[in-house]
Design an enzyme around this catalytic site. Structure first.
Site, PDB file in Angstrom:
ATOM      1  N   HIS A  57       2.937   0.131  15.134  1.00  0.00           N
ATOM      2  CA  HIS A  57       2.677   0.446  13.723  1.00  0.00           C
ATOM      3  C   HIS A  57       2.772   1.926  13.395  1.00  0.00           C
ATOM      4  O   HIS A  57       2.622   2.300  12.243  1.00  0.00           O
ATOM      5  CB  HIS A  57       1.305  -0.075  13.309  1.00  0.00           C
ATOM      6  CG  HIS A  57       0.169   0.732  13.876  1.00  0.00           C
ATOM      7  ND1 HIS A  57      -0.220   0.646  15.174  1.00  0.00           N
ATOM      8  CD2 HIS A  57      -0.623   1.667  13.314  1.00  0.00           C
ATOM      9  CE1 HIS A  57      -1.222   1.476  15.400  1.00  0.00           C
ATOM     10  NE2 HIS A  57      -1.482   2.115  14.295  1.00  0.00           N
TER      11      HIS A  57
HETATM   12  C1  UD1 Z   1      -4.166   3.337   9.862  1.00  0.00           C
HETATM   13  C2  UD1 Z   1      -4.542   4.650  10.553  1.00  0.00           C
HETATM   14  C3  UD1 Z   1      -4.053   4.606  11.998  1.00  0.00           C
HETATM   15  C4  UD1 Z   1      -4.555   3.373  12.703  1.00  0.00           C
HETATM   16  C5  UD1 Z   1      -4.150   2.142  11.921  1.00  0.00           C
HETATM   17  C6  UD1 Z   1      -4.642   0.879  12.547  1.00  0.00           C
HETATM   18  C7  UD1 Z   1      -4.563   6.625   9.107  1.00  0.00           C
HETATM   19  C8  UD1 Z   1      -3.851   7.863   8.766  1.00  0.00           C
HETATM   20  N1  UD1 Z   1      -3.891   5.776   9.917  1.00  0.00           N
HETATM   21  O1  UD1 Z   1      -2.755   3.246   9.832  1.00  0.00           O
HETATM   22  O2  UD1 Z   1      -4.524   5.751  12.672  1.00  0.00           O
HETATM   23  O3  UD1 Z   1      -3.993   3.324  14.002  1.00  0.00           O
HETATM   24  O4  UD1 Z   1      -4.711   2.260  10.596  1.00  0.00           O
HETATM   25  O5  UD1 Z   1      -4.235  -0.235  11.809  1.00  0.00           O
HETATM   26  O6  UD1 Z   1      -5.685   6.434   8.681  1.00  0.00           O
HETATM   27  N2  UD1 Z   1      -1.722  -2.532   4.584  1.00  0.00           N
HETATM   28  C9  UD1 Z   1      -1.899  -3.841   4.230  1.00  0.00           C
HETATM   29  N3  UD1 Z   1      -3.158  -4.374   4.333  1.00  0.00           N
HETATM   30  C10 UD1 Z   1      -4.227  -3.655   4.765  1.00  0.00           C
HETATM   31  C11 UD1 Z   1      -4.027  -2.317   5.110  1.00  0.00           C
HETATM   32  C12 UD1 Z   1      -2.778  -1.764   5.037  1.00  0.00           C
HETATM   33  O7  UD1 Z   1      -0.976  -4.521   3.840  1.00  0.00           O
HETATM   34  O8  UD1 Z   1      -5.349  -4.202   4.834  1.00  0.00           O
HETATM   35  C13 UD1 Z   1      -0.352  -1.969   4.529  1.00  0.00           C
HETATM   36  C14 UD1 Z   1      -0.050  -1.258   3.229  1.00  0.00           C
HETATM   37  O9  UD1 Z   1       1.288  -1.444   2.946  1.00  0.00           O
HETATM   38  C15 UD1 Z   1      -0.295   0.201   3.582  1.00  0.00           C
HETATM   39  C16 UD1 Z   1       0.167   0.237   5.030  1.00  0.00           C
HETATM   40  O10 UD1 Z   1      -0.214  -1.010   5.580  1.00  0.00           O
HETATM   41  O11 UD1 Z   1       0.386   1.068   2.755  1.00  0.00           O
HETATM   42  C17 UD1 Z   1      -0.438   1.338   5.834  1.00  0.00           C
HETATM   43  O12 UD1 Z   1      -1.873   1.315   5.771  1.00  0.00           O
HETATM   44  P1  UD1 Z   1      -2.707   2.661   6.032  1.00  0.00           P
HETATM   45  O13 UD1 Z   1      -4.167   2.362   6.042  1.00  0.00           O
HETATM   46  O14 UD1 Z   1      -2.225   3.734   5.138  1.00  0.00           O
HETATM   47  O15 UD1 Z   1      -2.253   3.102   7.473  1.00  0.00           O
HETATM   48  P2  UD1 Z   1      -2.029   2.270   8.813  1.00  0.00           P
HETATM   49  O16 UD1 Z   1      -0.586   2.309   9.145  1.00  0.00           O
HETATM   50  O17 UD1 Z   1      -2.726   0.954   8.776  1.00  0.00           O
END
Ligand code: UD1
Length: 361
Positions: free
Chosen positions: A206
């Site tokens: 991811h």
């Molecule tokens: C975040 C953390 C990362 C961690 C990861 C674990 C930061 C900078 N990054 O990354 O360190 O390893 O979580 O999962 O805080 N999304 C969904 N549903 C959700 C959450 C996210 O669909 O419940 C999708 C959305 O499109 C979102 C993308 O995932 O834009 C990224 O989510 P985000 O929380 O920004 O970062 P992660 O890649 O999950």
């Protein structure tokens, strides 16, 4: 000011770190408050962990959702400030390196509320990773730094942090793992044993550096296809990765590479402990696989968890797909790296945190 301890969690890897600390402080009968920022909000990324880990329903959910780094961090800060003003905790606990961690630490410290950072001192020295910026800033402003391994203490000393702020406690994520291994075993027998061929390998990806650039993701998917001809793969797909994988879907042989929804804690642990090896870019999985004795091949150029390489089962292959395939072949030939469990990754890190915390807060 009250005598409560307020924990801020927001994203998936926070939950398994906060759960044992919550339990250890509860056993010492201190009032506690749980704030969920809502950084992760899908049931499969959040709710399922609360039930399985024994965390209570959050007292407050800030419901910030997904956005750019600046917007997400700012939303957490704006929504958390009135909560801290209202609750006036004796200490705010923050975990790991996600955006919720740094945002909460900044808000609390500016209100004059003490902050303790669990999993402090880790450094990848890769400032292109958002997590590295989150770690540096959080450690800079937090009052108490609970570290998982001596390399973290060394990093903090090199940055001029006063030793009195640092306490080596071990790895809280391993507290959760050791407590829930029997439940994960049961989950294996009930849910997975009948549907998994043996052997199999487990994949998670991811990191933006692996999944955001289509050409990089395509090279990884091609390599996974090659590997799957030797050993079938189970790929637990993060929502961020699912969007990016959609365009490559036709390239994946679903008979050899099974794409799964994000898994709950027990299901993932069940599969991880039975896997022949894991391929990942996660931080936590590098640690868990070391404790489980399962070979871990990490698709990153660096790691903030070097002890998993020097002592554990982890190897870094960067984005070099030839090296990835070589490492897989090594595992398939039964060539195992000698590995052991780092000191203080013993299931009692949260007890050490709670003992220390109640003596100072
Ligand atoms: C975040 C953390 C990362 C961690 C990861 C674990 C930061 C900078 N990054 O990354 O360190 O390893 O979580 O999962 O805080 N999304 C969904 N549903 C959700 C959450 C996210 O669909 O419940 C999708 C959305 O499109 C979102 C993308 O995932 O834009 C990224 O989510 P985000 O929380 O920004 O970062 P992660 O890649 O999950």
């Amino acid at each position: 000011m009250t005598d409560s301890i307020l924990h801020v969690v927001g994203a998936r890897p926070n939950f398994m770190k906060a759960a044992p600390v919550w339990r250890a402080i509860a056993a010492r009968r201190r009032p506690q408050v749980l704030v969920h920022t809502g950084q992760h909000y899908d049931a499969s990324m959040s709710d399922v962990f609360f039930g399985q880990l024994g965390l209570p329903e959050p007292d407050v959910n800030l419901e910030v959702g997904s956005a750019s780094h600046a917007v997400q961090t700012a939303r957490i800060m704006t929504a958390l400030e009135p909560v801290l003003l209202d609750r006036r905790p004796a200490m705010v606990m923050v975990y790991g390196d996600v955006n919720s961690t740094v945002a909460a630490a900044l808000v609390a410290v500016k209100l004059g509320i003490h902050v303790a950072h669990v999993e402090a001192g880790l450094r990848s020295r890769d400032r292109t990773m958002p997590e590295e910026i989150n770690r540096i800033v959080t450690d800079r402003v937090a009052d108490v730094l609970y570290t998982p391994s001596p390399d973290a203490d060394d990093n903090l000393a090199a940055e001029g942090v006063e030793p009195a702020r640092v306490k080596l406690v071990g790895n809280v994520m391993i507290d959760t793992l050791l407590r829930l291994l029997p439940a994960a075993d049961a989950r294996w027998r009930e849910t997975w044993a009948a549907r998994c061929v043996s052997p199999f390998a487990l994949v998670t990806l991811h990191r933006p550096s692996n999944v955001d650039e289509p050409a990089t993701l395509e090279r990884i998917v091609t390599a996974l296809g090659d590997i799957s001809r030797s050993v079938p793969l189970l790929f637990a797909v993060h929502p961020r990765t699912r969007e990016r994988l959609a365009s490559l879907d036709g390239r994946i042989d679903r008979r050899r590479v099974e794409l799964l929804e994000p898994l709950g804690y027990l299901d993932f642990l069940a599969l991880q402990q039975k896997a022949m090896f894991v391929i990942t870019d996660s931080g936590g999985i590098q640690e868990e696989s070391t404790v489980l004795g399962v070979p871990c091949i990490t698709l990153r150029e660096n790691t903030e968890r070097p002890v998993t390489i020097t002592m554990g089962t982890n190897v870094l292959v960067g984005r070099d797909m030839t090296r990835l395939c070589e490492e897989v072949q090594r595992v398939l030939r039964g060539e195992r790296k000698p590995a052991s469990v780092p000191p203080l990754w013993d299931g009692r890190a949260s007890e050490r945190i709670a003992d220390h915390l109640v003596s100072i807060a």
